[in-house]
Design a protein around this motif. Sequence first.
Motif, PDB file in Angstrom:
ATOM      1  N   LEU A   6      39.835  86.139 -31.967  1.00  0.00           N
ATOM      2  CA  LEU A   6      39.402  86.658 -30.674  1.00  0.00           C
ATOM      3  C   LEU A   6      38.357  87.747 -30.856  1.00  0.00           C
ATOM      4  O   LEU A   6      37.353  87.796 -30.142  1.00  0.00           O
ATOM      5  CB  LEU A   6      40.607  87.202 -29.904  1.00  0.00           C
ATOM      6  CG  LEU A   6      40.304  87.839 -28.534  1.00  0.00           C
ATOM      7  CD1 LEU A   6      39.684  86.812 -27.609  1.00  0.00           C
ATOM      8  CD2 LEU A   6      41.571  88.413 -27.939  1.00  0.00           C
ATOM      9  N   TRP A   9      35.033  86.238 -31.714  1.00  0.00           N
ATOM     10  CA  TRP A   9      34.395  85.620 -30.560  1.00  0.00           C
ATOM     11  C   TRP A   9      33.758  86.685 -29.671  1.00  0.00           C
ATOM     12  O   TRP A   9      32.595  86.617 -29.306  1.00  0.00           O
ATOM     13  CB  TRP A   9      35.426  84.802 -29.785  1.00  0.00           C
ATOM     14  CG  TRP A   9      34.871  84.163 -28.543  1.00  0.00           C
ATOM     15  CD1 TRP A   9      33.693  83.487 -28.417  1.00  0.00           C
ATOM     16  CD2 TRP A   9      35.480  84.164 -27.247  1.00  0.00           C
ATOM     17  NE1 TRP A   9      33.534  83.045 -27.123  1.00  0.00           N
ATOM     18  CE2 TRP A   9      34.623  83.450 -26.392  1.00  0.00           C
ATOM     19  CE3 TRP A   9      36.671  84.680 -26.737  1.00  0.00           C
ATOM     20  CZ2 TRP A   9      34.912  83.246 -25.055  1.00  0.00           C
ATOM     21  CZ3 TRP A   9      36.959  84.473 -25.410  1.00  0.00           C
ATOM     22  CH2 TRP A   9      36.082  83.768 -24.589  1.00  0.00           C
ATOM     23  N   THR A  10      34.530  87.702 -29.316  1.00  0.00           N
ATOM     24  CA  THR A  10      34.012  88.720 -28.408  1.00  0.00           C
ATOM     25  C   THR A  10      32.954  89.580 -29.070  1.00  0.00           C
ATOM     26  O   THR A  10      32.194  90.262 -28.389  1.00  0.00           O
ATOM     27  CB  THR A  10      35.147  89.614 -27.914  1.00  0.00           C
ATOM     28  OG1 THR A  10      35.819  90.183 -29.050  1.00  0.00           O
ATOM     29  CG2 THR A  10      36.147  88.825 -27.104  1.00  0.00           C
ATOM     30  N   ARG A  12      30.356  88.487 -30.843  1.00  0.00           N
ATOM     31  CA  ARG A  12      29.059  87.826 -30.908  1.00  0.00           C
ATOM     32  C   ARG A  12      28.125  88.417 -29.854  1.00  0.00           C
ATOM     33  O   ARG A  12      28.516  88.712 -28.737  1.00  0.00           O
ATOM     34  CB  ARG A  12      29.206  86.319 -30.674  1.00  0.00           C
ATOM     35  CG  ARG A  12      30.059  85.619 -31.739  1.00  0.00           C
ATOM     36  CD  ARG A  12      30.227  84.160 -31.374  1.00  0.00           C
ATOM     37  NE  ARG A  12      31.127  83.489 -32.301  1.00  0.00           N
ATOM     38  CZ  ARG A  12      30.725  82.864 -33.398  1.00  0.00           C
ATOM     39  NH1 ARG A  12      29.448  82.836 -33.697  1.00  0.00           N
ATOM     40  NH2 ARG A  12      31.587  82.271 -34.194  1.00  0.00           N
ATOM     41  N   PHE A  15      27.961  86.883 -26.374  1.00  0.00           N
ATOM     42  CA  PHE A  15      29.039  87.088 -25.413  1.00  0.00           C
ATOM     43  C   PHE A  15      28.841  88.358 -24.593  1.00  0.00           C
ATOM     44  O   PHE A  15      29.469  88.543 -23.571  1.00  0.00           O
ATOM     45  CB  PHE A  15      30.380  87.155 -26.148  1.00  0.00           C
ATOM     46  CG  PHE A  15      31.564  87.258 -25.224  1.00  0.00           C
ATOM     47  CD1 PHE A  15      31.911  86.212 -24.407  1.00  0.00           C
ATOM     48  CD2 PHE A  15      32.311  88.425 -25.169  1.00  0.00           C
ATOM     49  CE1 PHE A  15      32.994  86.303 -23.562  1.00  0.00           C
ATOM     50  CE2 PHE A  15      33.393  88.521 -24.325  1.00  0.00           C
ATOM     51  CZ  PHE A  15      33.728  87.453 -23.518  1.00  0.00           C
ATOM     52  N   ASN A 148      41.093  79.997 -32.812  1.00  0.00           N
ATOM     53  CA  ASN A 148      40.024  80.395 -31.902  1.00  0.00           C
ATOM     54  C   ASN A 148      39.952  79.490 -30.671  1.00  0.00           C
ATOM     55  O   ASN A 148      38.908  78.926 -30.347  1.00  0.00           O
ATOM     56  CB  ASN A 148      38.680  80.381 -32.650  1.00  0.00           C
ATOM     57  CG  ASN A 148      37.575  81.054 -31.863  1.00  0.00           C
ATOM     58  OD1 ASN A 148      37.838  81.899 -31.016  1.00  0.00           O
ATOM     59  ND2 ASN A 148      36.339  80.671 -32.125  1.00  0.00           N
ATOM     60  N   ARG A 149      41.064  79.375 -29.953  1.00  0.00           N
ATOM     61  CA  ARG A 149      41.101  78.567 -28.727  1.00  0.00           C
ATOM     62  C   ARG A 149      41.578  79.440 -27.567  1.00  0.00           C
ATOM     63  O   ARG A 149      42.760  79.752 -27.442  1.00  0.00           O
ATOM     64  CB  ARG A 149      42.026  77.358 -28.883  1.00  0.00           C
ATOM     65  CG  ARG A 149      41.530  76.291 -29.843  1.00  0.00           C
ATOM     66  CD  ARG A 149      42.449  75.092 -29.800  1.00  0.00           C
ATOM     67  NE  ARG A 149      42.406  74.418 -28.491  1.00  0.00           N
ATOM     68  CZ  ARG A 149      43.313  73.510 -28.100  1.00  0.00           C
ATOM     69  NH1 ARG A 149      44.325  73.190 -28.907  1.00  0.00           N
ATOM     70  NH2 ARG A 149      43.212  72.952 -26.911  1.00  0.00           N
ATOM     71  N   GLY A 201      29.523  79.595 -29.788  1.00  0.00           N
ATOM     72  CA  GLY A 201      30.834  80.230 -29.836  1.00  0.00           C
ATOM     73  C   GLY A 201      31.646  80.061 -28.581  1.00  0.00           C
ATOM     74  O   GLY A 201      32.848  80.317 -28.593  1.00  0.00           O
ATOM     75  N   PHE A 202      31.035  79.644 -27.476  1.00  0.00           N
ATOM     76  CA  PHE A 202      31.810  79.401 -26.269  1.00  0.00           C
ATOM     77  C   PHE A 202      31.009  78.511 -25.327  1.00  0.00           C
ATOM     78  O   PHE A 202      29.804  78.291 -25.498  1.00  0.00           O
ATOM     79  CB  PHE A 202      32.188  80.717 -25.579  1.00  0.00           C
ATOM     80  CG  PHE A 202      31.049  81.420 -24.903  1.00  0.00           C
ATOM     81  CD1 PHE A 202      30.831  81.271 -23.546  1.00  0.00           C
ATOM     82  CD2 PHE A 202      30.190  82.234 -25.616  1.00  0.00           C
ATOM     83  CE1 PHE A 202      29.782  81.917 -22.910  1.00  0.00           C
ATOM     84  CE2 PHE A 202      29.143  82.885 -25.001  1.00  0.00           C
ATOM     85  CZ  PHE A 202      28.935  82.725 -23.636  1.00  0.00           C
ATOM     86  N   THR A 215      36.281  78.824 -25.615  1.00  0.00           N
ATOM     87  CA  THR A 215      35.705  78.927 -26.957  1.00  0.00           C
ATOM     88  C   THR A 215      35.435  77.558 -27.568  1.00  0.00           C
ATOM     89  O   THR A 215      34.762  77.480 -28.596  1.00  0.00           O
ATOM     90  CB  THR A 215      36.656  79.710 -27.876  1.00  0.00           C
ATOM     91  OG1 THR A 215      37.967  79.127 -27.812  1.00  0.00           O
ATOM     92  CG2 THR A 215      36.731  81.164 -27.452  1.00  0.00           C
ATOM     93  N   ARG A 216      35.957  76.492 -26.974  1.00  0.00           N
ATOM     94  CA  ARG A 216      35.690  75.129 -27.449  1.00  0.00           C
ATOM     95  C   ARG A 216      35.220  74.273 -26.277  1.00  0.00           C
ATOM     96  O   ARG A 216      35.770  74.367 -25.169  1.00  0.00           O
ATOM     97  CB  ARG A 216      36.942  74.513 -28.080  1.00  0.00           C
ATOM     98  CG  ARG A 216      37.365  75.180 -29.381  1.00  0.00           C
ATOM     99  CD  ARG A 216      38.446  74.368 -30.073  1.00  0.00           C
ATOM    100  NE  ARG A 216      38.906  75.007 -31.294  1.00  0.00           N
ATOM    101  CZ  ARG A 216      39.824  74.479 -32.112  1.00  0.00           C
ATOM    102  NH1 ARG A 216      40.373  73.305 -31.805  1.00  0.00           N
ATOM    103  NH2 ARG A 216      40.193  75.121 -33.198  1.00  0.00           N
TER     104      ARG A 216
END
Length: 659
Positions: A6, A9-10, A12, A15, A148-149, A201-202, A215-216
């Motif tokens: 998480l 992801w956040t 990047r 985002f 990462n879902r 990434g999302f 995210t996918r």
Amino acid sequence: MSLRALWRWTGRWQFCPVFLMVLPLFGGMLAAANAALYPSNALRSDTGSQAAEGASTPGRLAAFFPGDTLLYAELPAPERLVQKWLQHPTVAHALELDAVKPNLRSPEFLAFKTGVTLVEASLGGTWPELIADLGGGGIAAAALPGENRFVVILQARDEARLKKAAESLLNLTALQARNEGRDQPWRIESRGAAKIAIFDGFAMVRSGVRLILATRIEDAEAVVQRLERPEAAASLATNPTFQVAGPNIHSDQADAEAFLWVNLEQIRAAGLAPALNQAVSDNPFAELLFGGWLVALGSNPSASLALHLDDAHLRIEAITDYRPEMAAGPRDYWFGAAGSGQAPRWIAPDSIDGTTVMQLSAYRDLGQWWLNKESLFIDSVIADLVQADSQLSTVFGGLDFGGEVLGAFEPGVQILVSGRPGSNLDPAAEPTAGSLQIPGFAIIGQLREPRQTTRRFKVAFQSVMGFVNLGLAQAGLPQYDVDTRTTEQGCECVSRIWVEEEADVQSPVYSFSPSLLINNGRLVLGSDAAWVQALADTPLPAAAAGDLNAATADNTTLPAVAGGGAAPATILNTHLDLDWQIVVQLLKMNRETLVAQNMIENGNSRLDAGRDIDNLLQALELASRFDFRLETTDNHMRMVGRIDWATTAPTVITGEDQP
């Protein structure tokens, strides 16, 4: 799924615009800070009552998430939550704290304020208006099985403004990429009737009044399919485990500001929380306090948590299933026979001679807890407890510590802390300025057979004080003089230190006068003689026939036991009440000690250390009381924590070291 994923992801850069768009929907506190700088914006739109009327039912967005969802979090009415924060008196008090005001003028916050202004200008509305239009139907987020879902769904009230927000996001990221000489960071792909914006990434897709972030790509596409054809695929709403939690979501938690559902069964199967798969504990005190909940979380299919907020309180409530078999086996010490174990009757604070800062009342069979150690703990803890058992048996004259010492008490224990520092000097004297102020504390239990065990505990107390005096003598400190006498009701054992003329009465030793009183089987053991005597003289509240807990801290009465033995509808297993205002007063009395500790640990000057401690004490004054309960019913276990807000603004604290 992992927190590290998480964070990746956040973290990047792509985002960041998404975060900026969604931030007003999640950031009540940030909106409150913005209101401090833009009071006209905060009051420009009177949407509080509209939010309350338009709040969605908790769990309604679950129909758009997959059935194997691990965690489901929802803000049913974000607009209502943020309006409560904006108008909350405690938030206003927090923004006036000496530690907060400089941050509202910092470069970082000014940059954030600029970003807020850009978002408002881009979407054509103020914060309250954007929250009402973009999140008025609720916001839900879910963690799914796998790495990462994550999926987030925003349900807007104004489709046109949501469309504009999505377009602004795409334009903003494209402009940022061009300015930095990079390629456009997203591409558009058609998936059926929907068009999905795919970032690195999302993915993002808008469908009517709903905006989906995932995210996918396949997860975003699956949400769209459920939106278009709800009957075509299984969803979280059709998950039997989630459906069982439904009655709680729609009744007890209908007014919740935030809701979280945890799929314990899936989490245990995926091995994401190894502690949930352990039948034994590595912490004896955590087991003693939360043992019943440990077995519940390790066997139940799910649990839920709800947050409630109003001007007077913040309440967090967790709920999971209760089954009779949980009370069988080694944890019967926690639940009691057939789950009927109730905490000892609450001692009303105003009935005690002196203030009470804390009271803990819990049903625990300490003897069974100790004797069942081989079934409750890991091997290393068992070894430590076996060694302690041998040493404690020596102190008690060779008696078995679990069976004959702890087993001498009826199930149920109470711990109380005085609101006044303890002292073996004159109990009526005011505490010495600058000295360490330690409040008196005591533990209360009821002996099963006081005639046979009173002398046993009196002798044990004398033995323990002998060991204490030996240690004090080796350290060059004054020793305790123990005064022991037998009474018709039991015994009194009071220890005090002989104060010599040249004695340093500011030493912590003089804050303690360990004492033991047994009165008609009621044993009170504490650190302060006056406090112990006050507790021993305090009568227990009258109880109805069969009622094991007549009164609680808020003067409510629990249901009486019906039928001469059946468990009541609600059983109060554990109750903790903490008078936070008195805690802060005790900390203020120990300010000099706290400042000195800050100087040593952080290397601060006296001026900086004093400022840090004063800022901390000022912030702690925002709350007035803390209440915590563990309850069981016929089919549920409930954990409720409540913070009562202070009704007045924190005081400005200035010590002698401050200019």
